[in-house]
Design a protein around this motif. Structure first.
Motif, PDB file in Angstrom:
ATOM      1  N   HIS A   1       0.822  -1.204   0.000  1.00 18.69           N
ATOM      2  CA  HIS A   1       0.000   0.000   0.000  1.00 18.69           C
ATOM      3  C   HIS A   1       0.862   1.262   0.000  1.00 18.69           C
ATOM      4  O   HIS A   1       0.581   2.217  -0.735  1.00 18.69           O
ATOM      5  CB  HIS A   1      -0.920   0.003   1.220  1.00 18.69           C
ATOM      6  N   ARG A   2       1.902   1.277   0.819  1.00 19.31           N
ATOM      7  CA  ARG A   2       2.745   2.462   0.910  1.00 19.31           C
ATOM      8  C   ARG A   2       3.552   2.665  -0.365  1.00 19.31           C
ATOM      9  O   ARG A   2       3.775   3.803  -0.799  1.00 19.31           O
ATOM     10  CB  ARG A   2       3.645   2.368   2.129  1.00 19.31           C
ATOM     11  N   ALA A   3       3.997   1.562  -0.975  1.00 15.07           N
ATOM     12  CA  ALA A   3       4.733   1.679  -2.234  1.00 15.07           C
ATOM     13  C   ALA A   3       3.828   2.209  -3.343  1.00 15.07           C
ATOM     14  O   ALA A   3       4.258   3.049  -4.149  1.00 15.07           O
ATOM     15  CB  ALA A   3       5.320   0.323  -2.625  1.00 15.07           C
ATOM     16  N   ARG A   4       2.593   1.738  -3.358  1.00 15.12           N
ATOM     17  CA  ARG A   4       1.654   2.219  -4.373  1.00 15.12           C
ATOM     18  C   ARG A   4       1.358   3.701  -4.185  1.00 15.12           C
ATOM     19  O   ARG A   4       1.335   4.477  -5.153  1.00 15.12           O
ATOM     20  CB  ARG A   4       0.348   1.426  -4.313  1.00 15.12           C
ATOM     21  N   ARG A   5       1.168   4.123  -2.937  1.00 14.20           N
ATOM     22  CA  ARG A   5       0.883   5.525  -2.666  1.00 14.20           C
ATOM     23  C   ARG A   5       2.057   6.411  -3.067  1.00 14.20           C
ATOM     24  O   ARG A   5       1.869   7.485  -3.656  1.00 14.20           O
ATOM     25  CB  ARG A   5       0.540   5.698  -1.184  1.00 14.20           C
ATOM     26  N   ALA A   6       3.277   5.967  -2.768  1.00 15.98           N
ATOM     27  CA  ALA A   6       4.466   6.740  -3.147  1.00 15.98           C
ATOM     28  C   ALA A   6       4.606   6.817  -4.664  1.00 15.98           C
ATOM     29  O   ALA A   6       4.968   7.864  -5.219  1.00 15.98           O
ATOM     30  CB  ALA A   6       5.708   6.105  -2.532  1.00 15.98           C
ATOM     31  N   ASP A   7       4.302   5.716  -5.341  1.00 13.53           N
ATOM     32  CA  ASP A   7       4.369   5.693  -6.803  1.00 13.53           C
ATOM     33  C   ASP A   7       3.340   6.642  -7.415  1.00 13.53           C
ATOM     34  O   ASP A   7       3.631   7.366  -8.374  1.00 13.53           O
ATOM     35  CB  ASP A   7       4.153   4.264  -7.304  1.00 13.53           C
ATOM     36  N   GLN A   8       2.145   6.671  -6.847  1.00 11.81           N
ATOM     37  CA  GLN A   8       1.115   7.567  -7.350  1.00 11.81           C
ATOM     38  C   GLN A   8       1.508   9.029  -7.144  1.00 11.81           C
ATOM     39  O   GLN A   8       1.278   9.871  -8.025  1.00 11.81           O
ATOM     40  CB  GLN A   8      -0.214   7.260  -6.654  1.00 11.81           C
ATOM     41  N   LEU A   9       2.102   9.338  -6.004  1.00 16.22           N
ATOM     42  CA  LEU A   9       2.546  10.710  -5.753  1.00 16.22           C
ATOM     43  C   LEU A   9       3.644  11.110  -6.736  1.00 16.22           C
ATOM     44  O   LEU A   9       3.666  12.249  -7.227  1.00 16.22           O
ATOM     45  CB  LEU A   9       3.039  10.842  -4.314  1.00 16.22           C
ATOM     46  N   ASP A  10       4.554  10.189  -7.044  1.00 13.08           N
ATOM     47  CA  ASP A  10       5.597  10.478  -8.029  1.00 13.08           C
ATOM     48  C   ASP A  10       4.989  10.762  -9.400  1.00 13.08           C
ATOM     49  O   ASP A  10       5.470  11.648 -10.136  1.00 13.08           O
ATOM     50  CB  ASP A  10       6.573   9.306  -8.128  1.00 13.08           C
ATOM     51  N   LYS A  11       3.946  10.018  -9.753  1.00 11.50           N
ATOM     52  CA  LYS A  11       3.285  10.243 -11.043  1.00 11.50           C
ATOM     53  C   LYS A  11       2.654  11.631 -11.098  1.00 11.50           C
ATOM     54  O   LYS A  11       2.746  12.326 -12.122  1.00 11.50           O
ATOM     55  CB  LYS A  11       2.223   9.172 -11.276  1.00 11.50           C
ATOM     56  N   VAL A  12       2.022  12.040 -10.006  1.00 12.41           N
ATOM     57  CA  VAL A  12       1.412  13.373  -9.973  1.00 12.41           C
ATOM     58  C   VAL A  12       2.492  14.441 -10.075  1.00 12.41           C
ATOM     59  O   VAL A  12       2.344  15.428 -10.811  1.00 12.41           O
ATOM     60  CB  VAL A  12       0.575  13.559  -8.695  1.00 12.41           C
ATOM     61  N   ARG A  13       3.589  14.263  -9.366  1.00 14.55           N
ATOM     62  CA  ARG A  13       4.675  15.238  -9.421  1.00 14.55           C
ATOM     63  C   ARG A  13       5.245  15.367 -10.833  1.00 14.55           C
ATOM     64  O   ARG A  13       5.555  16.469 -11.304  1.00 14.55           O
ATOM     65  CB  ARG A  13       5.780  14.828  -8.449  1.00 14.55           C
TER      66      ARG A  13
END
Length: 316
Positions: free
Chosen positions: A165-177
């Motif tokens: 879950h935390r890896a997915r959330r971090a990946d999604q934030l990187d995509k938004v950035r």
């Protein structure tokens, strides 16, 4: 047919129940309607399908509903079928957290049935605020809490799920950035480009990925700047990998680990759905229009599933 194929001894048995949907290419089926589409076909009509199995995942019953039917509203039909058609007594129905909510649990109690399900994230957070649950109770082993109402709460944190879950959330934030930076570069190179559109794009992306609870977007000199609230992020992540199974089955009948395992058995129903909708059974695409023929098509698919399971069991 379902009555003939049902378990001969239904008293004290465990039944698993879950719901899926199947979409249509056409428009004329009597049951087809827009609804929450699990196949990712946002603009296609669908039907809702409820599948009930025994504790080993052997299909027992299948029922088809119109496409906009909400999952919890299908539970009453399953209770009636267990009680009236199959003659089941003192059984335990296992359903996912969105299925067996308050009204369904009350109805099960009135029929003399019991349940095993899980709490939703808002329900868990409410109990944490009230002090019924504490975060330090979530460990790798199942912990048990008894409520005054007689319900049993079984708590566990799964490290692998927490990490995912935390890896997915971090990946999604990187995509938004990345998207925000590209948009900022575009706006910087084009004086007539609207910076307000960049802000709206960033806010939509944060909302789509469910990051807006701890990430905000602001405009600074025509650039979108993302700000992460670390305290809010920690609150968002505190329940990663945490699950709370709830049941009214007495401790004298089943241990905490047994109830936890029964809830995990719902994965068997999910696998059956995948086999029915894809593999070689192919409940979809559906080329029928009449409601009864559509229900018959679903029943034949369930019987085909039972046949494939029997072949696997006897495979040398």
């Amino acid at each position: 047919v379902e009555r003939a194929l049902s378990p001969k001894e239904c008293e004290g048995a465990v039944f698993l129940y879950d719901v899926t949907s199947s979409y249509f290419e056409g428009q004329k089926n009597e049951l087809a309607a827009p609804g929450y589409n699990r196949d990712g076909k946002r603009f296609k009509k669908q039907i809702v399908i409820g599948l009930m199995t025994d504790a080993e995942g052997e299909p027992v019953s299948i029922q088809v509903y119109d496409g906009h039917r909400a999952d919890p509203t299908t539970v009453a039909d399953q209770i009636d079928k267990l009680s009236n058609s199959l003659g089941a007594k003192e059984v335990v129905l296992v359903g996912d957290r969105g299925m067996l909510k308050g009204p369904a649990r009350e109805l099960l109690g009135k029929r003399g049935f019991r349940y095993v399900t899980a709490l939703t994230d808002p329900e868990v957070r409410r109990r944490l605020r009230e002090g019924t649950l504490q975060l330090d109770l979530f460990g790798e082993d199942v912990a048990e809490v008894h409520e005054e109402s007689g319900q049993r709460l079984l708590l566990r944190r799964i490290p692998a799920t927490q990490k995912r879950h935390r890896a997915r959330r971090a990946d999604q934030l990187d995509k938004v950035r990345t998207r925000v930076e590209r948009r900022n570069e575009y706006v910087a190179e084009r004086p007539r480009a609207k910076a307000e559109s960049s802000l709206k794009m960033a806010q939509r992306a944060l909302s789509a990925y469910k990051l807006s609870s701890f990430v905000s977007a602001q405009l600074e000199d025509r650039r979108v700047v993302l700000t992460v609230d670390e305290a809010a992020r920690q609150r968002e992540e505190e329940l990663d990998g945490c699950y709370v199974v709830i049941s009214d089955v007495p401790a004298s009948v089943a241990s905490a680990q047994t109830l936890w395992d029964r809830y995990g058995d719902l994965q068997r129903v999910e696998r059956d759905f995948r086999r029915m909708k894809t593999s070689n059974l192919e409940i979809r695409p559906i080329f029928l229009r009449k409601a009864e023929r559509t229900r018959g098509h679903a029943l034949v698919t369930m019987l085909a599933l039972k046949l494939t399971r029997a072949c696997r069991r006897h495979k040398p």
